[in-house]
Design a protein around this motif. Structure first.
Motif, PDB file in Angstrom:
ATOM      1  N   THR A 178     -98.606  -3.480 -15.179  1.00  0.00           N
ATOM      2  CA  THR A 178     -98.332  -2.060 -15.440  1.00  0.00           C
ATOM      3  C   THR A 178     -99.558  -1.369 -16.000  1.00  0.00           C
ATOM      4  OG1 THR A 178     -95.994  -2.539 -15.856  1.00  0.00           O
ATOM      5  CG2 THR A 178     -96.866  -0.462 -16.717  1.00  0.00           C
ATOM      6  N   LEU A 179    -100.269  -2.063 -16.927  1.00  0.00           N
ATOM      7  CA  LEU A 179    -101.482  -1.473 -17.494  1.00  0.00           C
ATOM      8  C   LEU A 179    -102.551  -1.295 -16.418  1.00  0.00           C
ATOM      9  CD1 LEU A 179    -103.078  -0.465 -19.906  1.00  0.00           C
ATOM     10  CD2 LEU A 179    -103.794  -2.834 -20.356  1.00  0.00           C
ATOM     11  N   VAL A 180    -102.727  -2.298 -15.552  1.00  0.00           N
ATOM     12  CA  VAL A 180    -103.699  -2.190 -14.466  1.00  0.00           C
ATOM     13  C   VAL A 180    -103.337  -1.028 -13.539  1.00  0.00           C
ATOM     14  CG1 VAL A 180    -104.600  -3.309 -12.397  1.00  0.00           C
ATOM     15  CG2 VAL A 180    -104.397  -4.597 -14.527  1.00  0.00           C
TER      16      VAL A 180
ATOM     17  N   ALA B 116    -105.647   5.968 -24.031  1.00  0.00           N
ATOM     18  CA  ALA B 116    -104.555   5.289 -23.346  1.00  0.00           C
ATOM     19  C   ALA B 116    -104.885   3.813 -23.127  1.00  0.00           C
ATOM     20  CB  ALA B 116    -104.283   5.974 -22.011  1.00  0.00           C
ATOM     21  N   LEU B 117    -106.150   3.494 -22.842  1.00  0.00           N
ATOM     22  CA  LEU B 117    -106.559   2.104 -22.630  1.00  0.00           C
ATOM     23  C   LEU B 117    -106.381   1.277 -23.913  1.00  0.00           C
ATOM     24  CD1 LEU B 117    -107.862  -0.159 -20.987  1.00  0.00           C
ATOM     25  CD2 LEU B 117    -110.098   0.769 -21.638  1.00  0.00           C
ATOM     26  N   VAL B 118    -106.791   1.854 -25.063  1.00  0.00           N
ATOM     27  CA  VAL B 118    -106.639   1.127 -26.333  1.00  0.00           C
ATOM     28  C   VAL B 118    -105.165   0.896 -26.650  1.00  0.00           C
ATOM     29  CG1 VAL B 118    -106.988   1.291 -28.842  1.00  0.00           C
ATOM     30  CG2 VAL B 118    -108.816   1.989 -27.261  1.00  0.00           C
ATOM     31  N   LEU B 119    -104.366   1.959 -26.522  1.00  0.00           N
ATOM     32  CA  LEU B 119    -102.947   1.819 -26.819  1.00  0.00           C
ATOM     33  C   LEU B 119    -102.278   0.872 -25.837  1.00  0.00           C
ATOM     34  CD1 LEU B 119    -100.490   2.631 -28.498  1.00  0.00           C
ATOM     35  CD2 LEU B 119    -100.215   4.631 -27.008  1.00  0.00           C
ATOM     36  N   GLY B 120    -102.652   0.962 -24.564  1.00  0.00           N
ATOM     37  CA  GLY B 120    -102.051   0.089 -23.559  1.00  0.00           C
ATOM     38  C   GLY B 120    -102.386  -1.373 -23.816  1.00  0.00           C
TER      39      GLY B 120
END
Length: 599
Positions: free
Chosen positions: A290-292, A273-277
């Motif tokens: 939003t990512l944070v 999810a971190l890579v895609l985000g």
């Protein structure tokens, strides 16, 4: 060592949830505070989910706009949320600590009360160490489970559901990526639960076995030392300890495996999810805030998810402890009466009468002969009957039937014409006093031990009379007289002293019926003569059945009954039986070793 009743028992098919639901009657009185604590804990946990939302507002707002005042305001919000969460968790602990300690105390009191009402046959089967472990370690485990794991199963479940909703609301695509591992984790946890339940039960039973060895070694320390068996006992303890260690290592391996899976799989999902985000933020499809917030929410859910293995393990151990606890409580207690009072018709004649009494131990193999078969014997009112027989003939068993320590298999026993099976046990044991060949004293004073025979209601004069009958003048030479603490099982006293105190306990209440199982076996001949002389006065006012091995004890009796092979084969005076019964004459000649009681 052989497998006992408890350790041989396999875990039952009932689910953990169904087993734990049996605790509800104990939780019901404190349910208001327990539910309030649950609401407080859920509220505190959900407050932690607001922190990522505040971070999102800070990153997309004050930070992006370079507004220091907004950043300080956001920091204040975070501080307030952290303080509120800490206070709520403190309130939760305060709400549950006191009432759940009371739940443990109530369960322990019920267990002890139930143990007192269980028949002697139960205590013959169950090792005391198994009972001790159920009343101590298992109940402590249940209190800890009710205080922490059970609460957090609910709290963490609500937190995960609420957290997933927040994740999906922030970004449904990243949220779905984090939810992908849910199905395999559920399957893995189900398999873990099944395996861990078996290992947890085995470990708790092994703790009971280890407790039994320790207790027996402490209580039998004189035998252990006297025969130099300390190395053998240490080896027995070491064997059981090593076996328990192996089982605990099995538990640790299972827990380590489930913990590794539960920690690794979600971390892989968070990484994806971190890579895609990050890619989506770079493409402008998602804001940095939003990512944070998304990642902060995912990290906030780490503990609720990672704790699943720990909580499942504690739930299984609590379910096993509950099962072990109720194994004892489910054992049937002594019924107040075996036959309805309506069927009780007083038979003519008084005294103590055995009418066709047959007895077989409940745990005896099918098809074995009864210990006692068709016993017919009448001890007349005010008469003293001596019971004589070879070792293993059933004398002790017969005397144990009178106070209903065991129930007759067939026939009946009458006291003054009334069937004892129709009497309340409390009333029966007020009428009948007993003194066993193996005297048992409690960790109490001499006076308290003796007065147990009168329900603690006799006065100082009755106590002194009973001590005089038992020739227990040695009491006055003890440091505090009758207030001297005799220590565990009275082992600070000699065998003869313990036996005299047990005899005093039997006569202190001046019972109508007296059952003495070779009460003078540990006395020297001079003390025995003095006790017998004093007993004659006591026996004149009571109906007594006395197991005897020595001619001097037999001479206390008006008549003698010879028990042979589980049957009464002869009844008469001492001199009549000496003339008419070769077996009796042989027993009284001293060829048979003294003191051999029977089961």
């Amino acid at each position: 060592m052989p497998e006992n009743h408890a350790t041989a028992k396999e875990t039952k098919g009932a689910s953990s949830v169904r087993t734990l639901l049996r605790l509800w009657p104990y939780l019901r009185p404190v349910r208001a505070r327990w539910f309030a604590a649950g609401v407080v804990a859920v509220t505190a946990s959900c407050l932690s989910l607001l922190i990522p939302l505040v971070l999102k507002w800070m990153v997309d707002g004050p930070v992006a706009e370079r507004d220091p005042g907004g950043v300080w305001l956001g920091a204040l919000y975070l501080l307030l949320l952290g303080v509120a969460e800490a206070l709520l968790f403190g309130l939760r602990r305060w709400l549950v600590a006191r009432p759940l300690t009371g739940v443990e105390a109530a369960m322990r009191a019920d267990l002890y009360r139930h143990l007192q009402r269980l028949p002697v046959a139960f205590h013959d089967r169950w090792p005391s160490g198994q009972l001790l472990s159920r009343g101590t370690a298992d109940l402590a485990m249940l209190r800890m489970f009710l205080t922490f794991p059970l609460m957090f199963i609910v709290v963490n479940g609500v937190t995960v559901v609420a957290g997933c909703a927040v994740l999906l609301a922030q970004d449904w695509l990243l949220g779905l990526i984090l939810l992908v591992p849910v199905v395999p984790l559920i399957v893995i946890c189900a398999l873990f639960e099944t395996k861990y339940a078996l290992v947890a039960r085995r470990a708790q039973d092994q703790v009971g076995d280890l407790t039994t060895v320790v207790e027996e070694s402490v209580l039998g320390i004189r035998v252990v030392k006297g025969f130099g068996r300390h190395r053998a006992q240490a080896e027995a303890f070491r064997t059981l300890a090593v076996r328990l260690r192996g089982t605990e290592l099995d538990k640790a391996r299972l827990l380590a495996a489930i913990w590794a899976v539960i920690m690794t799989v979600p971390e892989l999902a968070v990484g994806a999810a971190l890579v895609l985000g990050t890619v989506r933020v770079a493409d402008g499809a998602m804001s940095a805030g939003t990512l944070v917030a998304f990642l902060s929410t995912a990290l906030a859910l780490r503990w609720p998810v990672e704790s699943i293995g720990f909580l499942l393990a504690m739930t299984q151990e609590a379910a096993t402890a509950t099962e072990r606890y109720f194994e004892v409580l489910d054992e049937p207690v002594e019924e107040p009466a075996c036959r309805p009072r309506a069927e009780s018709v007083k038979a003519p004649g008084g005294g103590l009468r055995f009418d066709g009494v047959t007895f077989r131990y409940p745990d005896a193999p099918p098809g074995t002969d009864p210990v006692l078969a068709r016993i017919d014997l009448h001890v007349r009112p005010g008469e003293t009957m001596a019971l004589v027989g070879a070792t293993g003939s059933g004398k002790t068993t017969l005397t144990a039937l009178v106070p209903r320590l065991h129930e007759v298999t067939a026939g009946r026993i009458l006291l003054d014409g009334e069937d004892i099976a129709t009497m309340e046990r409390s009333r029966l044991r007020e009428l009948v006093a007993v003194a066993f060949e193996e005297p048992t004293l409690f960790s109490a004073s001499v006076g308290e031990n003796v007065l147990m025979g009168a329900g603690g209601e006799a006065d100082e004069g009755a106590l002194r009379r009973a001590l005089a009958v038992a020739q227990a003048g040695f009491v006055d030479g003890l440091p505090d007289g009758v207030r001297t603490q005799v220590g565990e099982q009275g082992l600070s006293l000699s065998g003869g002293q313990r036996q005299r105190l047990a005899l005093a306990r039997a006569v202190v209440g001046r019972p109508r019926f007296l059952v003495l199982d070779d009460p003078l076996s540990a006395l020297d001949v001079h003390t025995e003569a003095l006790v017998e002389a004093a007993l004659r006065d006591v026996l004149r006012g009571t109906t007594a059945l006395v197991v005897a091995h020595r001619p001097s004890t037999v001479q206390l009796a008006d008549r003698v009954a010879l028990l042979s092979g589980g049957r009464i084969t002869a009844v008469g005076t001492h001199h009549e039986l000496l003339r008419e019964s070769a077996e009796y004459a042989w027993l009284m000649s001293g060829t048979e070793a003294e003191g051999g009681g029977s089961r």
